[in-house]
Design a protein around this motif. Structure first.
Motif, PDB file in Angstrom:
ATOM      1  N   GLN A  26      41.676 -15.937 -17.183  1.00 39.93           N
ATOM      2  CA  GLN A  26      41.988 -16.207 -18.287  1.00 39.93           C
ATOM      3  C   GLN A  26      41.653 -15.477 -19.369  1.00 39.93           C
ATOM      4  N   ALA A  27      42.364 -14.685 -20.222  1.00 43.36           N
ATOM      5  CA  ALA A  27      42.135 -14.037 -21.270  1.00 43.36           C
ATOM      6  C   ALA A  27      41.794 -15.100 -22.403  1.00 43.36           C
ATOM      7  N   ARG A  28      40.681 -14.920 -23.439  1.00 39.83           N
ATOM      8  CA  ARG A  28      40.149 -15.983 -24.311  1.00 39.83           C
ATOM      9  C   ARG A  28      40.804 -15.420 -25.635  1.00 39.83           C
ATOM     10  N   PHE A  29      41.463 -14.329 -25.794  1.00 38.79           N
ATOM     11  CA  PHE A  29      41.908 -14.120 -27.035  1.00 38.79           C
ATOM     12  C   PHE A  29      43.195 -15.024 -27.193  1.00 38.79           C
ATOM     13  N   ASN A  30      43.280 -15.653 -28.436  1.00 34.04           N
ATOM     14  CA  ASN A  30      44.234 -16.751 -28.510  1.00 34.04           C
ATOM     15  C   ASN A  30      43.854 -18.080 -27.745  1.00 34.04           C
ATOM     16  N   ASP A  31      42.842 -18.208 -27.909  1.00 38.42           N
ATOM     17  CA  ASP A  31      42.231 -19.313 -26.848  1.00 38.42           C
ATOM     18  C   ASP A  31      42.420 -20.584 -26.789  1.00 38.42           C
ATOM     19  N   ALA A  32      43.069 -21.361 -27.950  1.00 36.95           N
ATOM     20  CA  ALA A  32      43.677 -22.521 -27.828  1.00 36.95           C
ATOM     21  C   ALA A  32      44.848 -22.615 -27.018  1.00 36.95           C
ATOM     22  N   ILE A  33      45.753 -21.578 -27.068  1.00 37.19           N
ATOM     23  CA  ILE A  33      46.838 -21.253 -26.090  1.00 37.19           C
ATOM     24  C   ILE A  33      46.468 -21.130 -24.563  1.00 37.19           C
ATOM     25  N   THR A  34      45.353 -19.951 -24.570  1.00 35.49           N
ATOM     26  CA  THR A  34      45.291 -19.775 -23.194  1.00 35.49           C
ATOM     27  C   THR A  34      44.501 -20.930 -22.584  1.00 35.49           C
ATOM     28  N   SER A  35      43.733 -21.570 -23.297  1.00 36.81           N
ATOM     29  CA  SER A  35      43.072 -22.695 -22.653  1.00 36.81           C
ATOM     30  C   SER A  35      44.226 -23.927 -22.313  1.00 36.81           C
ATOM     31  N   ALA A  36      45.316 -23.982 -22.800  1.00 38.13           N
ATOM     32  CA  ALA A  36      46.421 -24.858 -22.592  1.00 38.13           C
ATOM     33  C   ALA A  36      47.091 -24.336 -21.272  1.00 38.13           C
ATOM     34  N   LEU A  37      47.232 -22.992 -21.409  1.00 39.11           N
ATOM     35  CA  LEU A  37      47.910 -22.329 -20.000  1.00 39.11           C
ATOM     36  C   LEU A  37      46.852 -22.528 -18.863  1.00 39.11           C
ATOM     37  N   ALA A  38      45.750 -22.624 -19.137  1.00 35.88           N
ATOM     38  CA  ALA A  38      44.616 -22.770 -17.878  1.00 35.88           C
ATOM     39  C   ALA A  38      44.621 -24.242 -17.546  1.00 35.88           C
ATOM     40  N   SER A  39      44.763 -25.056 -18.420  1.00 33.31           N
ATOM     41  CA  SER A  39      44.771 -26.647 -18.024  1.00 33.31           C
ATOM     42  C   SER A  39      45.728 -26.896 -17.165  1.00 33.31           C
ATOM     43  N   ALA A  40      47.120 -26.487 -17.625  1.00 34.20           N
ATOM     44  CA  ALA A  40      48.367 -26.846 -16.857  1.00 34.20           C
ATOM     45  C   ALA A  40      47.991 -26.193 -15.607  1.00 34.20           C
ATOM     46  N   CYS A  41      47.586 -25.124 -15.468  1.00 34.06           N
ATOM     47  CA  CYS A  41      47.798 -24.073 -14.198  1.00 34.06           C
ATOM     48  C   CYS A  41      46.670 -25.018 -13.296  1.00 34.06           C
ATOM     49  N   LEU A  42      45.404 -25.079 -13.488  1.00 31.77           N
ATOM     50  CA  LEU A  42      44.502 -25.912 -13.051  1.00 31.77           C
ATOM     51  C   LEU A  42      44.747 -27.239 -12.511  1.00 31.77           C
ATOM     52  N   ALA A  43      45.738 -28.074 -13.237  1.00 36.98           N
ATOM     53  CA  ALA A  43      46.021 -29.259 -13.042  1.00 36.98           C
ATOM     54  C   ALA A  43      47.354 -29.124 -11.855  1.00 36.98           C
ATOM     55  N   GLU A  44      48.105 -28.318 -12.082  1.00 33.67           N
ATOM     56  CA  GLU A  44      49.080 -28.230 -10.952  1.00 33.67           C
ATOM     57  C   GLU A  44      48.445 -27.534  -9.693  1.00 33.67           C
ATOM     58  N   LEU A  45      47.517 -26.720  -9.667  1.00 30.99           N
ATOM     59  CA  LEU A  45      47.070 -26.304  -8.564  1.00 30.99           C
ATOM     60  C   LEU A  45      46.387 -27.655  -7.895  1.00 30.99           C
ATOM     61  N   SER A  46      45.776 -28.470  -8.444  1.00 29.45           N
ATOM     62  CA  SER A  46      45.278 -29.702  -7.911  1.00 29.45           C
ATOM     63  C   SER A  46      46.455 -30.212  -7.346  1.00 29.45           C
ATOM     64  N   VAL A  47      47.588 -30.734  -7.962  1.00 29.19           N
ATOM     65  CA  VAL A  47      48.556 -31.265  -7.554  1.00 29.19           C
ATOM     66  C   VAL A  47      49.110 -30.624  -6.160  1.00 29.19           C
ATOM     67  N   LEU A  48      49.234 -29.497  -6.089  1.00 30.43           N
ATOM     68  CA  LEU A  48      49.636 -28.722  -4.805  1.00 30.43           C
ATOM     69  C   LEU A  48      48.732 -28.831  -3.795  1.00 30.43           C
ATOM     70  N   GLY A  49      47.623 -29.386  -3.906  1.00 34.64           N
ATOM     71  CA  GLY A  49      46.467 -29.708  -2.789  1.00 34.64           C
ATOM     72  C   GLY A  49      45.435 -28.589  -2.746  1.00 34.64           C
ATOM     73  N   VAL A  50      45.127 -27.612  -3.606  1.00 34.31           N
ATOM     74  CA  VAL A  50      44.393 -26.593  -3.618  1.00 34.31           C
ATOM     75  C   VAL A  50      43.059 -27.241  -3.860  1.00 34.31           C
ATOM     76  N   PRO A  51      42.062 -27.096  -2.710  1.00 35.38           N
ATOM     77  CA  PRO A  51      40.697 -27.763  -3.300  1.00 35.38           C
ATOM     78  C   PRO A  51      39.999 -27.082  -4.451  1.00 35.38           C
ATOM     79  N   ALA A  52      39.413 -28.064  -5.204  1.00 31.89           N
ATOM     80  CA  ALA A  52      38.824 -27.402  -6.151  1.00 31.89           C
ATOM     81  C   ALA A  52      37.771 -26.654  -5.816  1.00 31.89           C
ATOM     82  N   GLU A  53      37.177 -26.591  -4.771  1.00 38.53           N
ATOM     83  CA  GLU A  53      36.010 -25.714  -4.526  1.00 38.53           C
ATOM     84  C   GLU A  53      36.563 -24.286  -4.003  1.00 38.53           C
ATOM     85  N   ALA A  54      38.011 -24.267  -3.938  1.00 37.86           N
ATOM     86  CA  ALA A  54      38.524 -22.916  -3.530  1.00 37.86           C
ATOM     87  C   ALA A  54      39.060 -22.581  -4.582  1.00 37.86           C
ATOM     88  N   ILE A  55      38.985 -22.925  -5.909  1.00 35.06           N
ATOM     89  CA  ILE A  55      39.634 -22.293  -7.103  1.00 35.06           C
ATOM     90  C   ILE A  55      38.520 -21.546  -7.720  1.00 35.06           C
TER      91      ILE A  55
END
Length: 157
Positions: A26-55
């Motif tokens: 994740q790039a930190r430039f435009n941090d509020a937006i990239t943090s929203a991208l990351a939150s959605a991405c990480l949440a979806e990885l969890s929904v798809l069954g990727v174990p937290a320790e594998a991320i």
């Protein structure tokens, strides 16, 4: 699988991440937006069954630094797929084109050179309104692309 025009089933990767290891840069430039991208991405990885320790979630200063981190992760051979997150908003100078073009081509090159799927969710937008409208959907899409392509490449091999 879907039917293709020739009657042969089309081959698709599964959206099951339970056996995958994925890194997110994740790039930190435009941090509020990239943090929203990351939150959605990480949440979806969890929904798809990727174990937290594998991320693995890594942050870098900006979009031009994302490819170098991706390259190091690809060279480690520890991950089935990588995800690039960032946000480049057009300004009044040529810098937008330079950053968008160079980061995009580098992300593609790393994936091809290392034979690893990289979901590129580095947003290139005209303004902040467009960035906010795309942040969550593109974050989720990046997670799905990474999981699907990782599984597809495993199945092809």
């Amino acid at each position: 699988m879907q039917d293709s025009d020739q009657g042969q089933p089309a081959f698709e990767g599964a959206l099951d991440g339970s056996e995958l290891s994925i890194a997110v840069v994740q790039a930190r430039f435009n941090d509020a937006i990239t943090s929203a991208l990351a939150s959605a991405c990480l949440a979806e990885l969890s929904v798809l069954g990727v174990p937290a320790e594998a991320i693995r979630h890594i942050t870098v200063p900006g979009a031009l630094e994302v490819p170098l981190a991706l390259q190091a992760l690809a060279e480690s051979n520890d991950y089935d797929a990588l995800i690039a997150l960032g946000c480049i908003i057009r300004g009044e100078t040529y810098h937008f084109e330079l950053v968008a073009n160079e980061s995009g081509s580098a992300v593609t090159r790393i994936g091809l050179d290392h034979g690893i799927p990289i979901a590129n969710a580095i947003l290139t937008v005209e303004n902040e309104t467009q960035a906010w409208a795309r942040a969550e959907p593109k974050g989720r899409d990046a997670a799905r692309v990474a999981v699907e392509m990782a599984n597809l490449l495993k199945d092809i091999a």
